[in-house]
Scaffold this motif. Sequence first.
Motif, mmCIF file in Angstrom:
data_model
loop_
_atom_site.group_PDB
_atom_site.id
_atom_site.type_symbol
_atom_site.label_atom_id
_atom_site.label_comp_id
_atom_site.label_asym_id
_atom_site.label_seq_id
_atom_site.Cartn_x
_atom_site.Cartn_y
_atom_site.Cartn_z
ATOM 1 N N ILE A 509 28.799 43.973 41.699
ATOM 2 C CA ILE A 509 30.073 44.326 42.338
ATOM 3 C C ILE A 509 31.238 43.851 41.479
ATOM 4 N N VAL A 510 31.141 42.606 40.985
ATOM 5 C CA VAL A 510 32.219 42.066 40.162
ATOM 6 C C VAL A 510 32.370 42.865 38.874
ATOM 7 N N ALA A 511 31.232 43.235 38.262
ATOM 8 C CA ALA A 511 31.285 44.022 37.023
ATOM 9 C C ALA A 511 31.893 45.402 37.278
ATOM 10 N N ARG A 512 31.534 46.016 38.405
ATOM 11 C CA ARG A 512 32.087 47.340 38.721
ATOM 12 C C ARG A 512 33.589 47.247 38.942
ATOM 13 N N LEU A 513 34.032 46.181 39.597
ATOM 14 C CA LEU A 513 35.462 45.996 39.812
ATOM 15 C C LEU A 513 36.187 45.829 38.477
ATOM 16 N N HIS A 514 35.603 45.013 37.596
ATOM 17 C CA HIS A 514 36.235 44.793 36.288
ATOM 18 C C HIS A 514 36.339 46.092 35.486
#
Length: 683
Positions: A509-514
């Motif tokens: 999720i964090v990678a997709r947001l970034h």
Amino acid sequence: MNTRTTFVLVGALAVLLAVLVLTGEKPKPEGGARDLWPDFRADDVTELSWTFAGKTFAVRRSEAGKDDWTVKVAGFDVPASGTRIGEILGDLERMRVENTIPADRVDAQRRRDYGLAPPVAELSLRIRGEKRSLDLGNPGLRADTSYAQEGGRADVYLVDRDLMKDLEKIGLEDLRRKKILGWLTSDVRNITIEKEGEVVFRAHQDREDLGIWKAEVPFEDFADTGGMESELLPAILTLEVEDFTADGVKEEDLGKYGLAKPRYRLVLVRGEKEERTEKVLLVGADVPEKEARVYFMEEGVPFVYSGKADDLLEELAKDPAGWRDRNLTRLGYKVIDRIEASLDDVSFALEREDQDWSVVEPERMEVDQGAVENWLEGARKLTVKEFLDDPDLEKLGLKEPRGKLAFYGPKEGDEWKPLVEIHLGAAAPDGGIYARRDDSGRALVVGPGLVEQIRAGTFPFRRKEVFRSEVLAKQVVRLTRRMEGREEALEWKDGSWPGDVVTSVLNTIVARLHDLRAVRWVGPAEGREEAYGVGEDAPFVLTVAARDQDAKEGEVRVYGVRVGKPAKGGFYARAIRLGKPGAGVFVIAPADLESLKTDLRKKAEAGPEKEPGEKPGKEGAKPPGEKPGKEGAKPSGEKPGEAEKAPAGGEGEKAGEPGKEKPPAGGKEGKPGEGKKPPAGGE
């Protein structure tokens, strides 16, 4: 070899010799077949006539290479089918001599046996002034050959039978062209439409700018070039004959077909001055008991045709005022190298250099090239909702315009070549705006699309990366999420996430947001949060807090996203930086939103009870974004050690300044703890 085989071979040889003696045919000459006329080219033929089965046909064209064939019918030259004539000439061009029977073996009786006295078919041609002729006779010993004799020569040939087969199946109706006008849309320079004797529409192409149509009746203004060339003219030029109703019809008999006083009289002109050609098509009564069939004819040519005309009648039934050009910019496919736009407090300009666009005003900014081309394509298609022929420019706000939209071609010296400038005035009903082109005194009403395009400013041209490189983080310590009426908050404490959190999913999720990329940028959000649904009460909100490894415990960077109402291609969204919303609204793709909504919690499984005091989920758990060698992840698509280049044109937020903190980013799924070094440069 046995005696029986010998007798069979001898017998076969005797039969072959007998045939050769009777026919006078010799074996093929050395080297095999040859071309009948090696120098023959179909394009060189200007006249062709032939007689077959008692019928004679004659076709001609004005000069070699042209496709303006005519055929004689009732003493008149009428349009002929270049396709069918081309088949005959193609047969002659490919004709091969399979065998030659010398003249000394051809007497009068054999010429009759060969079908050459008289011939089955006679052809005569004129090839660039030179006359040639050919007689065709009966089939040869092989069914795919025919006897033939060239005019002026006594030898008899055996030739392939393709030409004879085509002559057998071509009749007069096959030769007559079904499209009696035979012009292309691009040929037409003028058109006049008369309905029951009254001119209802007249237009011509601009001589200096071919492809741009200007009307004279019922209005003096630009005509709809697209409609003219894709609907009206094709409907006229593709009208086909289904039945050659009457040949050589007398004038007094035209009334029975509704052509004495035609329903429509269509005048088309092509060429200029000496090369000018005019054709007039008359459209008469409906054909009895045949739906959408009408009688029609070419004026001055005594032939009546009938055919299907539903497309033509539909176009002619339209209100001629509807053929007015509703394209606002009329740019077509002209080369554009500079764009200027302004409306009230919004103003910007773009220029193209070496095929790449850049924003040059109010400040230089690199842009997404595809986004600029899409914007420009939309500008080319802007349409006029209403024409105001006697405008009060002051009342419409056009005496001192509020803004403009201008397009320029390549530079001429130090000056941009002006193409068109559109002045923008007061607001019109339904969110539109009053406008006026600089080359016309008429006022127009343009829909809200133009206002939205300009008010969006430079946002539509921005690069698609939402957070860019400055959001890179070493360690995510908090994630909050609100969706579907519930909220959740996760914190990294005592070296672990809560026991029911799936760390790899959190990393994803964090990678997709970034790595989040906008489907497109919409424009500024101020004053329109409610319209887009991206205010504080947005239905979906995700924030991430992260810190550098060497940062103090309380120093974190916060970034995230608010997602609102549905939009074309996804949902409206707004970025969050340092806990505060960014300036712009973009569209987030449905797949990205679904990924950000992924369930973080482990599913409950039956199993042995844990010992009292045991901390669930602590073992092996590490925060996302830790240094290499530990659990963590890089943003999708990044190679180890590779830094992203921060594109120009961001919102200018910098760490340490109010509202301008550099948002960090988390790691990539499957490698918790592996960090990414932020590259130099600001947004």
